[in-house]
Design a protein around this motif. Structure first.
Motif, PDB file in Angstrom:
ATOM      1  N   SER A  58       0.822  -0.863   0.329  1.00  0.00           N
ATOM      2  CA  SER A  58      -0.054   0.142  -0.011  1.00  0.00           C
ATOM      3  C   SER A  58       1.100   1.155  -0.765  1.00  0.00           C
ATOM      4  O   SER A  58       2.398   1.187   0.161  1.00  0.00           O
ATOM      5  CB  SER A  58      -1.074   0.158   0.858  1.00  0.00           C
ATOM      6  OG  SER A  58      -0.073  -0.528   2.017  1.00  0.00           O
ATOM      7  N   CYS A  59       0.136   2.126  -0.329  1.00  0.00           N
ATOM      8  CA  CYS A  59       0.952   3.292  -0.472  1.00  0.00           C
ATOM      9  C   CYS A  59       0.876   4.366   1.005  1.00  0.00           C
ATOM     10  O   CYS A  59       0.565   3.861   2.219  1.00  0.00           O
ATOM     11  CB  CYS A  59       0.733   4.368  -1.073  1.00  0.00           C
ATOM     12  SG  CYS A  59       0.520   3.587  -3.071  1.00  0.00           S
ATOM     13  N   ASP A 106      -4.602  -2.995  -7.243  1.00  0.00           N
ATOM     14  CA  ASP A 106      -5.755  -3.413  -6.896  1.00  0.00           C
ATOM     15  C   ASP A 106      -6.739  -2.498  -7.937  1.00  0.00           C
ATOM     16  O   ASP A 106      -7.472  -1.599  -8.131  1.00  0.00           O
ATOM     17  CB  ASP A 106      -5.875  -3.245  -5.203  1.00  0.00           C
ATOM     18  CG  ASP A 106      -6.426  -4.233  -4.628  1.00  0.00           C
ATOM     19  OD1 ASP A 106      -8.244  -3.639  -4.984  1.00  0.00           O
ATOM     20  OD2 ASP A 106      -6.651  -4.800  -3.844  1.00  0.00           O
ATOM     21  N   HIS A 109      -8.831   0.365  -7.114  1.00  0.00           N
ATOM     22  CA  HIS A 109      -7.855   1.394  -6.574  1.00  0.00           C
ATOM     23  C   HIS A 109      -7.900   2.865  -6.391  1.00  0.00           C
ATOM     24  O   HIS A 109      -7.306   3.585  -6.712  1.00  0.00           O
ATOM     25  CB  HIS A 109      -6.588   0.872  -7.461  1.00  0.00           C
ATOM     26  CG  HIS A 109      -6.624   1.617  -9.352  1.00  0.00           C
ATOM     27  ND1 HIS A 109      -7.141   2.253  -9.633  1.00  0.00           N
ATOM     28  CD2 HIS A 109      -6.432   0.116  -9.855  1.00  0.00           C
ATOM     29  CE1 HIS A 109      -7.166   2.259 -10.710  1.00  0.00           C
ATOM     30  NE2 HIS A 109      -6.534   1.137 -11.598  1.00  0.00           N
ATOM     31  N   VAL A 114      -3.325   0.347  -4.213  1.00  0.00           N
ATOM     32  CA  VAL A 114      -2.229  -0.583  -4.031  1.00  0.00           C
ATOM     33  C   VAL A 114      -2.103  -1.597  -5.077  1.00  0.00           C
ATOM     34  O   VAL A 114      -2.672  -2.249  -6.231  1.00  0.00           O
ATOM     35  CB  VAL A 114      -3.140  -1.346  -2.590  1.00  0.00           C
ATOM     36  CG1 VAL A 114      -3.676  -0.217  -1.208  1.00  0.00           C
ATOM     37  CG2 VAL A 114      -3.701  -2.335  -3.255  1.00  0.00           C
ATOM     38  N   GLN A 116      -0.671  -5.226  -6.174  1.00  0.00           N
ATOM     39  CA  GLN A 116      -0.265  -6.532  -5.456  1.00  0.00           C
ATOM     40  C   GLN A 116       0.610  -7.325  -6.750  1.00  0.00           C
ATOM     41  O   GLN A 116       0.182  -7.011  -7.956  1.00  0.00           O
ATOM     42  CB  GLN A 116      -2.195  -6.903  -6.137  1.00  0.00           C
ATOM     43  CG  GLN A 116      -2.949  -6.757  -6.838  1.00  0.00           C
ATOM     44  CD  GLN A 116      -4.077  -7.828  -7.176  1.00  0.00           C
ATOM     45  OE1 GLN A 116      -4.821  -8.037  -5.732  1.00  0.00           O
ATOM     46  NE2 GLN A 116      -4.261  -8.794  -7.920  1.00  0.00           N
ATOM     47  N   CYS A 130       6.296   3.775  -3.505  1.00  0.00           N
ATOM     48  CA  CYS A 130       4.968   4.473  -3.549  1.00  0.00           C
ATOM     49  C   CYS A 130       5.392   6.004  -3.628  1.00  0.00           C
ATOM     50  O   CYS A 130       5.843   6.373  -2.497  1.00  0.00           O
ATOM     51  CB  CYS A 130       3.736   3.914  -2.951  1.00  0.00           C
ATOM     52  SG  CYS A 130       2.370   4.226  -3.952  1.00  0.00           S
TER      53      CYS A 130
END
Ligand SMILES: *[C@@H]1O[C@H](CO)[C@@H](O)[C@H](O)[C@H]1NC(C)=O
Ligand SMILES: *[C@@H]1O[C@H](CO)[C@@H](O)[C@H](O)[C@H]1NC(C)=O
Ligand SMILES: *[C@@H]1O[C@H](CO)[C@@H](O)[C@H](O)[C@H]1NC(C)=O
Ligand SMILES: *[C@@H]1O[C@H](CO)[C@@H](O)[C@H](O)[C@H]1NC(C)=O
Ligand SMILES: *[C@@H]1O[C@H](CO)[C@@H](O)[C@H](O)[C@H]1NC(C)=O
Length: 313
Positions: A58-59, A106, A109, A114, A116, A130
């Motif tokens: 994740s960012c 994702d 998003h 995110v 994946q 990110c």
């Protein structure tokens, strides 16, 4: 399409520089508390992911709806850096130098995008960064991704009374320790696919032991195996006893069946003998019967009388 993307690049550059400058001037000139600025030092984390699983990166957790562009830069070993960008206002994504299809956005998003990776492979080892561009500044989060492979641990008896503990094809290399400590020799064998087999061979000559256990420590989890050194002797003697019993039983069966066969043959012989005897007896009886018939003077006289009577009438 290339035109819009060129403008996006320009726009991204602009946003990055403008907001970075804005953020730094803000922080240096004013004393008001920063809202959600993540200090760069804390923005890199190490992440271990097990091979074959799904990883979600994740960012920075920006709740602001003002996120403009999210960019992932993926640096894998022996590969050109791949960049994936998502522009929120137009809901567009773009990728550069990205050939790995197991790495994707994702699907949900649009709010807080995110990345994946599904499934994770050893080749996914690398650095993932990110960057989120917002009117409040640019935030980033970096991940040093380490792909782990759980080793296959086995414990068995080796030659010359040694005991071998092996952690096969693990990544990174596993650590092997023994209880009780013995006289050990540990070897690491790198396999072609970035995994390592660690093998520890021990002997306990000074102080004979009955049970030994080996612990395989690894990022993916620890394993403990133990072996009863007496039980194997017992097991082998048990199997010897089993073999001997089986052989005895087989021999008994063979001998028994031979006896039974012989008995059967003997009985048949006796029957034949009895039959033969009775035939002989019959043959012996008949001449005797005829003899008695012939030599019975009563038969003669009676027949003679009958004969004479017939003749006389
Ligand atoms: C794409 O790969 C080339 C090398 O093949 C590299 O020079 C370039 O910087 C990469 N582009 C991005 C956006 O990472
Ligand atoms: C953005 O595009 C994706 C497909 O690329 C779609 O699934 C998603 O619903 C879109 N989101 C919005 C807010 O339009
Ligand atoms: C193991 O046994 C072999 C013979 O079976 C012998 O040559 C060798 O030296 C032994 N090794 C050790 C370490 O005792
Ligand atoms: C690595 O190679 C070994 C032996 O060639 C194999 O047993 C193992 O499954 C491989 N591991 C991975 C993750 O490819
Ligand atoms: C595994 O063992 C090591 C020491 O050998 C220990 O530091 C670590 O916490 C253990 N990990 C787990 C998950 O139990």
């Amino acid at each position: 399409m290339p035109c819009t993307w060129r403008t996006l690049d320009l726009w991204l550059l602009l946003i990055s520089t403008v907001f970075l400058v804005a953020a730094s001037t803000n922080s240096s000139l004013t004393d008001r508390p920063q809202r959600s600025f993540i200090p760069p030092a804390a923005a890199n984390t190490s992440l271990s992911v097990r091979v074959g699983t799904k990883a979600v990166l994740s960012c920075p957790p920006i709740t602001s709806t003002a996120v403009q562009v999210t960019t992932w830069e993926i640096t894998l070993r022996d590969q050109p850096a791949c960049t994936r960008a998502y522009r929120r206002d137009t809901n567009e994504t773009r990728a550069k130098n990205c050939s790995d299809e197991t790495i994707s956005w994702d699907t949900r998003h649009d709010q807080n995008p995110v990345l994946q990776i599904d499934p994770v492979a050893i080749t996914h080892d690398g650095y993932y960064r990110c960057e989120v561009a917002t009117p409040e500044g640019n935030f980033y989060q970096g991940y040093h991704l380490q792909v782990t492979v759980p080793p296959e641990a086995t414990l068995f008896r080796g030659k010359n009374g040694t005991v071998v503990c092996r952690a096969a094809a693990g990544r990174p290399a596993a650590q092997i320790s023994w209880t009780p400590a013995g006289d050990c020799d540990t070897e690491e064998e790198p396999l072609g696919n970035d995994t390592v087999t660690v093998q520890s061979t021990c002997r306990w000559e000074d102080h004979p032991v009955s049970t030994v256990s080996c612990s395989v420590s690894h990022l993916t989890g620890n394993q403990s195996l133990s072996i009863d050194l007496n039980s194997e002797d017992q097991a082998s003697s048990n199997s010897k006893i089993l073999y001997i019993s089986i052989s005895i039983v087989i021999i008994l069966i063979i001998v028994g069946s031979i006896c039974l066969l012989k008995l059967g043959v003997c009985r048949k012989c006796k029957f034949k003998k009895i039959e033969a005897n009775s035939v002989v007896e019959e043959e012996e009886m008949q001449p005797y019967a005829s003899y008695t018939e012939k030599n019975n003077p009563l038969y003669d006289t009676v027949s003679k009388v009958k004969q004479s009577g017939v003749l006389q009438n």
